[in-house]
Design an enzyme around this catalytic site. Structure first.
Site, short mmCIF file in Angstrom:
data_model
loop_
_atom_site.label_atom_id
_atom_site.label_comp_id
_atom_site.label_asym_id
_atom_site.label_seq_id
_atom_site.Cartn_x
_atom_site.Cartn_y
_atom_site.Cartn_z
N GLU A 1 22.53 122.93 -63.70
CA GLU A 1 22.65 121.46 -63.84
C GLU A 1 22.17 120.71 -62.60
OE1 GLU A 1 26.65 120.55 -65.09
OE2 GLU A 1 26.36 121.45 -67.07
N GLU B 1 25.70 127.04 -72.13
CA GLU B 1 27.03 126.40 -72.13
C GLU B 1 27.15 125.57 -73.39
OE1 GLU B 1 28.66 124.31 -68.78
OE2 GLU B 1 27.57 125.56 -67.33
#
Length: 548
Positions: A206, A328
């Site tokens: 991220e 995820e």
């Protein structure tokens, strides 16, 4: 894995005019609810093989995922190495194919050298991602040993926040080189003579998010990823590298980030990551019927990122097609932000321990369907996470608990084998005209879905074992649905099992005090044949296993 500062960032982005206001209420179509959904199955119409790594999971050095989850020295339930035996048995039984570690936000401040060597020499450090004390008693060798014991493939995350490309290459050398070099000999000195042969590596986490330690612009990340990939492949050319994609469609830089990153590193990576969490929140107008359609957002996200990959491929005249790693995904919206995300400097606090109910499990089943029908592009997937932290399994000092989402996840692992089939169901449904603001406060809302079928279907066929499986999600919260299945070129010889997850209370969940409140039920087997009629209970997710 993101923290509360993501909310703060997105709120400021919204105030700056980067976010759109949420509008819209879901409508209902006037289609007669008694109509039948029709599914025609031609086993020659195949999408792709279902990747072995499609239904993996995730362990982050966060909360009780590791400590008190997979690793608890001194517990009556642990072995001599400190691994929880009951957890290992459960993961073995599930046959989880791949597990991502050590993060998540944690990885962007993690120095792997802190977690190797004699335990009494390892430093305790403050993890700045979750404000917890990391004791480093569980590190690279412990994770890779545990992965071998439970029979899962490791997916190693790399620190692209405070770490360097050289650090990444050093870890590959530590893990994968037999000996005779600086880092491989260090591993051997730690008592691990044989290399691990780790194949899959996440090149950061991220990095598009300002909440992330070491956040950087897309082009800068792409250049760093290219440098790291070249250094890592010089150590081990066989590894598979996953570039860090956008944190989700809510991001103001969604799509732009992925395109810019891939313009720099397309030729040196194998895939790109995707993340997304769902919940029955403002995004769904707190409407459970809208919530049941949210797996369609996963379909859309996969198709959008695949399109970005193919656009860059065309621009570069490349002969290589990238695959996607949805590493995820889960329901997560209650135990989020605030005290749920702040460890107050303590070791393994209770963080992000999401309670799950029936409607969450139904959506997880729908999300599994979405992954199956995109088997041509999604080759790695990780339910986030595996133990305690937003997980299907929880532990206490006496044993383990299966949350509601455990069951659809376990069915995907057990029955989604062979090749995914291309289906075009026809039947009644309802309308979801638009969606509200996402869970991430201030983020960009996604468009509505328009017409949504009551019944969502995915199917696989395994010619080797001569079995097939249908995964059936009845979104209708009030009425059962009839499904007519027509087999064109093959006829099932027998029904092996017909299971469903349903119940009268969408908000019912499992607890240690009441662990079987929501568990699978056995449905009456339909007659096997070229034309089959299935009866699906209202608000249900079902799996039909067939012998072919």
């Amino acid at each position: 894995m993101t923290e509360i500062s993501r909310r703060k960032f997105l709120k400021s982005a919204s105030q700056a005019g980067l976010a759109m206001s949420a509008a819209a209420v879901a409508g209902r179509m006037g289609t007669a609810q008694s109509a039948t959904t029709r599914v025609v199955i031609d086993t020659d119409r195949q999408i792709a093989p279902v990747s072995h790594e499609l239904f993996g999971s995730f362990l982050e050095q966060l909360g009780r995922a590791i400590y008190e989850g997979v690793y608890e020295p001194g517990s009556k339930l642990s072995d001599a190495q400190g691994f929880r035996k009951d957890v290992m048995a459960e993961v073995r039984e599930l046959q989880v194919p791949i597990v991502r570690w050590p993060g998540g936000n944690f990885v962007s401040g993690y120095h792997w050298l802190d977690g190797v060597g004699p335990r009494d020499k390892r430093p305790a450090v403050l993890d700045r991602a979750w404000n917890t004390l990391e004791t480093n008693q569980f590190g690279t060798n412990e994770f890779l040993t545990w992965a071998r014991l439970v029979g899962t493939e490791p997916l190693m995350g790399l620190n692209f926040g405070t770490g360097s490309a050289e650090d990444a290459a050093a870890l590959v050398e530590y893990c994968n080189v037999a000996g005779g070099t600086k880092w491989s000999d260090l591993r051997r000195s730690h008592g691990y003579a044989d290399p691990y042969g780790v194949r899959f590596w996440c090149v950061g986490n991220e990095m598009d998010g300002p909440w992330q330690i070491g956040h950087m612009p897309a082009q800068a990340y792409g250049l760093k990823a290219t440098d790291a990939a070249r250094q890592m492949r010089a150590v081990d050319p066989s590894i598979k590298l996953i570039a860090c994609g956008s944190s989700g469609p809510f991001m103001p830089t969604y799509i732009e980030w992925d395109r810019t990153v891939l313009e720099e590193c397309y030729e040196v990576v194998d895939g790109i990551s995707m993340h997304r969490y769902w919940g029955n929140t403002e995004e769904t107008h707190h409407d459970s019927q809208v919530y049941m359609a949210m797996n369609l957002a996963m379909d859309r996200q996969i198709e959008e990122i695949a399109a970005v990959c193919d656009t860059v491929r065309a621009q570069k005249r490349s002969g290589k097609q990238l695959w996607l790693s949805f590493d995820e995904w889960n329901v997560w919206y209650r135990a989020r932000g605030g005290e749920f995300s702040n460890g107050h400097g303590k070791p393994h606090p209770h963080l992000l321990e999401e309670p799950y109910n029936l409607e969450d499990a139904l959506l997880v089943g729908g999300l599994a369907n979405s992954l199956i029908r995109h088997s041509d592009r999604v080759k790695v997937g990780c339910l986030a996470q595996l133990i305690n932290v937003i997980a299907p399994i929880a532990t206490n000092e006496d044993g383990i608990l299966r949350h509601t989402i455990f069951y659809p996840y376990s069915w995907a692992l057990k029955y989604a084998r062979g090749r995914a089939l291309n289906l075009q169901p026809e039947g009644p449904g309802y309308e979801v005209a638009s969606i509200g603001g996402p869970i991430e406060g201030g983020g960009l809302p996604i468009p509505g879905f328009g017409d949504v079928r009551w019944v969502d279907v995915a199917a696989t066929i395994d010619m080797e074992s001569k079995t097939s499986a249908l995964f059936l999600f009845n979104r209708n919260l009030e009425k059962p649905q009839e499904v007519e299945v027509i087999w064109r070129d093959a006829t099932p010889s027998a029904v092996k099992q017909f299971l469903t997850l349903t119940g009268p209370d969408l908000k019912a969940g499992n607890t240690f005090a009441d662990p079987k409140r929501v568990t699978p039920q056995v449905l009456e087997n339909p007659k096997a044949g070229a034309r089959m009629t299935l009866q699906l209970p209202a608000r249900s997710y079902s799996v039909l296993s067939l012998a072919m």
